[in-house]
Write a protein that holds these residues in place. Structure first.
Motif, PDB file in Angstrom:
ATOM      1  N   PHE A  60      45.101  32.768  19.952  1.00  0.00           N
ATOM      2  CA  PHE A  60      45.178  32.296  21.330  1.00  0.00           C
ATOM      3  C   PHE A  60      44.057  32.918  22.155  1.00  0.00           C
ATOM      4  CE2 PHE A  60      47.470  36.282  21.986  1.00  0.00           C
ATOM      5  CZ  PHE A  60      47.181  36.630  23.302  1.00  0.00           C
ATOM      6  N   VAL A  61      43.637  32.171  23.180  1.00  0.00           N
ATOM      7  CA  VAL A  61      42.583  32.618  24.093  1.00  0.00           C
ATOM      8  C   VAL A  61      43.200  32.840  25.462  1.00  0.00           C
ATOM      9  CG1 VAL A  61      40.405  32.019  25.211  1.00  0.00           C
ATOM     10  CG2 VAL A  61      40.831  31.323  22.827  1.00  0.00           C
ATOM     11  N   MET A  62      42.904  33.992  26.044  1.00  0.00           N
ATOM     12  CA  MET A  62      43.437  34.296  27.376  1.00  0.00           C
ATOM     13  C   MET A  62      42.279  34.494  28.345  1.00  0.00           C
ATOM     14  SD  MET A  62      46.228  37.177  28.439  1.00  0.00           S
ATOM     15  CE  MET A  62      46.541  37.614  30.164  1.00  0.00           C
ATOM     16  N   GLU A  63      42.314  33.764  29.452  1.00  0.00           N
ATOM     17  CA  GLU A  63      41.276  33.838  30.462  1.00  0.00           C
ATOM     18  C   GLU A  63      41.608  34.911  31.498  1.00  0.00           C
ATOM     19  OE1 GLU A  63      38.618  32.106  30.149  1.00  0.00           O
ATOM     20  OE2 GLU A  63      39.211  30.626  28.638  1.00  0.00           O
ATOM     21  N   GLU A  64      40.597  35.289  32.286  1.00  0.00           N
ATOM     22  CA  GLU A  64      40.792  36.320  33.303  1.00  0.00           C
ATOM     23  C   GLU A  64      41.839  35.912  34.335  1.00  0.00           C
ATOM     24  OE1 GLU A  64      37.192  37.480  35.161  1.00  0.00           O
ATOM     25  OE2 GLU A  64      36.234  38.210  33.313  1.00  0.00           O
ATOM     26  N   SER A  65      42.002  34.617  34.533  1.00  0.00           N
ATOM     27  CA  SER A  65      42.960  34.125  35.526  1.00  0.00           C
ATOM     28  C   SER A  65      44.408  34.345  35.098  1.00  0.00           C
ATOM     29  CB  SER A  65      42.734  32.632  35.765  1.00  0.00           C
ATOM     30  OG  SER A  65      43.042  31.898  34.586  1.00  0.00           O
ATOM     31  N   GLY A  66      44.606  34.659  33.814  1.00  0.00           N
ATOM     32  CA  GLY A  66      45.959  34.791  33.294  1.00  0.00           C
ATOM     33  C   GLY A  66      46.443  33.555  32.570  1.00  0.00           C
ATOM     34  N   GLY A 103      57.478  29.374  23.019  1.00  0.00           N
ATOM     35  CA  GLY A 103      57.616  30.575  23.840  1.00  0.00           C
ATOM     36  C   GLY A 103      56.954  31.809  23.270  1.00  0.00           C
ATOM     37  N   SER A 104      56.226  31.674  22.174  1.00  0.00           N
ATOM     38  CA  SER A 104      55.691  32.841  21.467  1.00  0.00           C
ATOM     39  C   SER A 104      54.819  33.734  22.331  1.00  0.00           C
ATOM     40  CB  SER A 104      54.886  32.387  20.234  1.00  0.00           C
ATOM     41  OG  SER A 104      55.714  31.738  19.298  1.00  0.00           O
ATOM     42  N   LEU A 105      54.057  33.147  23.247  1.00  0.00           N
ATOM     43  CA  LEU A 105      53.113  33.940  24.034  1.00  0.00           C
ATOM     44  C   LEU A 105      53.754  34.555  25.279  1.00  0.00           C
ATOM     45  CD1 LEU A 105      49.936  31.662  23.840  1.00  0.00           C
ATOM     46  CD2 LEU A 105      50.523  33.649  22.440  1.00  0.00           C
ATOM     47  N   GLY A 106      55.029  34.322  25.485  1.00  0.00           N
ATOM     48  CA  GLY A 106      55.673  34.777  26.712  1.00  0.00           C
ATOM     49  C   GLY A 106      55.682  36.276  26.916  1.00  0.00           C
ATOM     50  N   ASN A 107      55.530  37.054  25.855  1.00  0.00           N
ATOM     51  CA  ASN A 107      55.564  38.511  25.987  1.00  0.00           C
ATOM     52  C   ASN A 107      54.189  39.144  26.173  1.00  0.00           C
ATOM     53  OD1 ASN A 107      58.374  38.635  25.674  1.00  0.00           O
ATOM     54  ND2 ASN A 107      58.220  38.658  23.446  1.00  0.00           N
ATOM     55  N   VAL A 108      53.152  38.322  26.277  1.00  0.00           N
ATOM     56  CA  VAL A 108      51.797  38.857  26.434  1.00  0.00           C
ATOM     57  C   VAL A 108      51.622  39.425  27.849  1.00  0.00           C
ATOM     58  CG1 VAL A 108      49.340  38.320  26.406  1.00  0.00           C
ATOM     59  CG2 VAL A 108      50.861  37.258  24.728  1.00  0.00           C
ATOM     60  N   LYS A 109      51.243  40.677  27.932  1.00  0.00           N
ATOM     61  CA  LYS A 109      51.057  41.338  29.224  1.00  0.00           C
ATOM     62  C   LYS A 109      49.889  40.720  29.982  1.00  0.00           C
ATOM     63  CE  LYS A 109      50.659  45.979  31.248  1.00  0.00           C
ATOM     64  NZ  LYS A 109      50.567  47.436  30.964  1.00  0.00           N
ATOM     65  N   GLY A 110      50.107  40.442  31.257  1.00  0.00           N
ATOM     66  CA  GLY A 110      49.063  39.895  32.100  1.00  0.00           C
ATOM     67  C   GLY A 110      48.964  38.383  32.061  1.00  0.00           C
ATOM     68  N   LEU A 111      49.703  37.753  31.195  1.00  0.00           N
ATOM     69  CA  LEU A 111      49.659  36.298  31.073  1.00  0.00           C
ATOM     70  C   LEU A 111      50.516  35.661  32.162  1.00  0.00           C
ATOM     71  CD1 LEU A 111      49.783  34.199  27.879  1.00  0.00           C
ATOM     72  CD2 LEU A 111      51.483  33.762  29.643  1.00  0.00           C
ATOM     73  N   ARG A 134      42.320  22.825  34.254  1.00  0.00           N
ATOM     74  CA  ARG A 134      43.251  22.760  35.375  1.00  0.00           C
ATOM     75  C   ARG A 134      44.231  23.937  35.347  1.00  0.00           C
ATOM     76  NH1 ARG A 134      44.094  22.065  39.026  1.00  0.00           N
ATOM     77  NH2 ARG A 134      45.842  20.651  39.423  1.00  0.00           N
ATOM     78  N   LEU A 135      44.651  24.332  34.172  1.00  0.00           N
ATOM     79  CA  LEU A 135      45.582  25.467  34.081  1.00  0.00           C
ATOM     80  C   LEU A 135      44.900  26.735  34.569  1.00  0.00           C
ATOM     81  CD1 LEU A 135      48.423  26.378  33.181  1.00  0.00           C
ATOM     82  CD2 LEU A 135      47.445  26.915  30.953  1.00  0.00           C
ATOM     83  N   ILE A 136      43.655  26.937  34.221  1.00  0.00           N
ATOM     84  CA  ILE A 136      42.893  28.093  34.695  1.00  0.00           C
ATOM     85  C   ILE A 136      42.814  28.082  36.228  1.00  0.00           C
ATOM     86  CG2 ILE A 136      40.612  29.176  34.740  1.00  0.00           C
ATOM     87  CD1 ILE A 136      40.261  28.204  31.831  1.00  0.00           C
ATOM     88  N   GLU A 137      42.550  26.897  36.790  1.00  0.00           N
ATOM     89  CA  GLU A 137      42.473  26.793  38.253  1.00  0.00           C
ATOM     90  C   GLU A 137      43.806  27.154  38.915  1.00  0.00           C
ATOM     91  OE1 GLU A 137      41.310  22.798  39.010  1.00  0.00           O
ATOM     92  OE2 GLU A 137      39.277  23.030  38.207  1.00  0.00           O
ATOM     93  N   ILE A 138      44.898  26.673  38.321  1.00  0.00           N
ATOM     94  CA  ILE A 138      46.227  26.937  38.876  1.00  0.00           C
ATOM     95  C   ILE A 138      46.548  28.418  38.828  1.00  0.00           C
ATOM     96  CG2 ILE A 138      48.696  26.583  38.457  1.00  0.00           C
ATOM     97  CD1 ILE A 138      47.937  23.704  37.560  1.00  0.00           C
ATOM     98  N   CYS A 139      46.223  29.060  37.706  1.00  0.00           N
ATOM     99  CA  CYS A 139      46.524  30.500  37.575  1.00  0.00           C
ATOM    100  C   CYS A 139      45.632  31.347  38.458  1.00  0.00           C
ATOM    101  CB  CYS A 139      46.365  30.910  36.107  1.00  0.00           C
ATOM    102  SG  CYS A 139      47.656  30.274  35.022  1.00  0.00           S
ATOM    103  N   ALA A 140      44.446  30.846  38.777  1.00  0.00           N
ATOM    104  CA  ALA A 140      43.501  31.599  39.614  1.00  0.00           C
ATOM    105  C   ALA A 140      43.782  31.464  41.102  1.00  0.00           C
ATOM    106  CB  ALA A 140      42.059  31.155  39.310  1.00  0.00           C
ATOM    107  N   SER A 141      44.530  30.429  41.464  1.00  0.00           N
ATOM    108  CA  SER A 141      44.768  30.176  42.887  1.00  0.00           C
ATOM    109  C   SER A 141      45.889  31.052  43.466  1.00  0.00           C
ATOM    110  CB  SER A 141      45.134  28.697  43.089  1.00  0.00           C
ATOM    111  OG  SER A 141      46.327  28.372  42.427  1.00  0.00           O
TER     112      SER A 141
END
Length: 312
Positions: free
Chosen positions: A209-215, A241-249, A305-312
């Motif tokens: 999985f790839v995680m962006e700075e926006s979360g 739901g596998s990624l749900g425990n990733v800190k900062g996500l 779009r998901l990156i934009e939503i998490c960054a806003s």
């Protein structure tokens, strides 16, 4: 509304109950739980559950084989389905009257009678509320088979009570349902145990999985990956739901490639993502939604779009 639904149920000899395509535990729980509830209290009526069976839900139960003639003059009840396009078995429209029981946003207000409550954790919780009205006013009782299915539906749609949709009422309903005679351990095992190849694919998700700075985070499961791990697209529903425990996500999307389309599974720990799902022909809950992409280029637009939503 519950009284109107029960009065309507009394008027029909045949009732056909539907739910959404690609069913999850709440779809089966509300549909089949309602079926057994009505069969128990109205044994003279013919109660059928429509829709294509999903073998990953064998541990819950099985729908019926419904003929065209069964819809003639029948009452149709659709549970856990926000819009008509997602109703499994489009013959639902050929019934005499339609009741909608759902907890998704009511963007498509189909049906003659609507019981829609977005504050409910699940459609199964709404079916239990219908039961309590029937118990208090019509002397309804609940069979163990219905309690088991409604409990599974609530567990499934609340992520074992971890999702924000879980309320004090949800716990109270679950507390009432576990008083009935069914094996909770066996049910939980059926819901959450995985074959080894599925666990290996879960490991692939964690590694890729790839995680962006926006979360925002994403992972792409291609047909080649599914083939490598010998997993079907349907089976991957257990891994959303596998990624749900990733800190900062903050929110994530898992893409599952099929022969003609790409499933888009969106989950969130805060940002509202069902609007994004609607942009790509889908929908769902504020924190759990789904859509469809028809190319990896379109999938990349979902990510943007998901990156934009998490960054806003």
């Amino acid at each position: 509304m519950n009284s109107q639904i029960i009065d309507t149920i009394k008027q029909y000899e045949t009732i056909v109950i539907h739910r959404h395509v690609r069913p999850d535990p709440d779809a089966y729980g509300s549909q089949l739980g309602l079926k057994y509830l009505l069969q128990h209290n109205y044994p003279e009526k013919r109660i059928l559950a429509a829709g294509e069976h999903d073998y990953t839900l064998d541990f819950m139960d099985f729908p019926d084989v419904v003929q065209d003639a069964d819809f003639k003059g029948a009452l149709v009840i659709v549970t856990d389905t926000a819009n008509t396009e997602r109703v499994d078995d489009q013959r639902y429209a050929s019934g005499a009257k339609i009741i909608k029981i759902d907890h998704h946003p009511n963007d498509d207000a189909y049906g003659d009678i609507l019981l829609v409550d977005t504050n409910a954790s699940s459609a199964s919780e709404l079916v239990y509320e219908l039961f309590t009205y029937g118990r208090d006013h019509e002397n309804w009782t609940m069979p163990d088979s219905a309690a088991r299915l409604l409990y599974a539906g609530i567990i499934g749609d609340t992520g074992r009570f971890l999702f924000p949709s879980t309320t004090q009422k949800t716990f109270a309903v679950a507390g009432e349902l576990i008083k009935f005679n069914f094996d909770r351990n066996e049910l939980h095992n059926g819901m959450y145990e995985m074959d080894r190849n599925l666990l290996h694919l879960q490991g692939y998700i964690y590694q890729n999985f790839v995680m962006e700075e926006s979360g925002a985070a994403y992972v792409k499961i291609t047909l080649d990956v599914l083939k490598e791990f010998e997993v079907t697209a349907t089976e991957t529903s257990l891994l959303v739901g596998s990624l749900g425990n990733v800190k900062g996500l903050k929110a994530w999307v898992i893409f599952i490639e099929e022969e003609t389309e790409i499933r888009v599974r969106l989950r969130s720990k805060g940002p509202i993502i069902n609007g994004l799902a609607k942009e790509f022909g889908g929908g769902g809950h504020p924190m759990a939604s789904g859509a469809t992409a028809y190319s990896w280029e379109e999938a990349d637009r979902v990510i943007e779009r998901l990156i934009e939503i998490c960054a806003s």
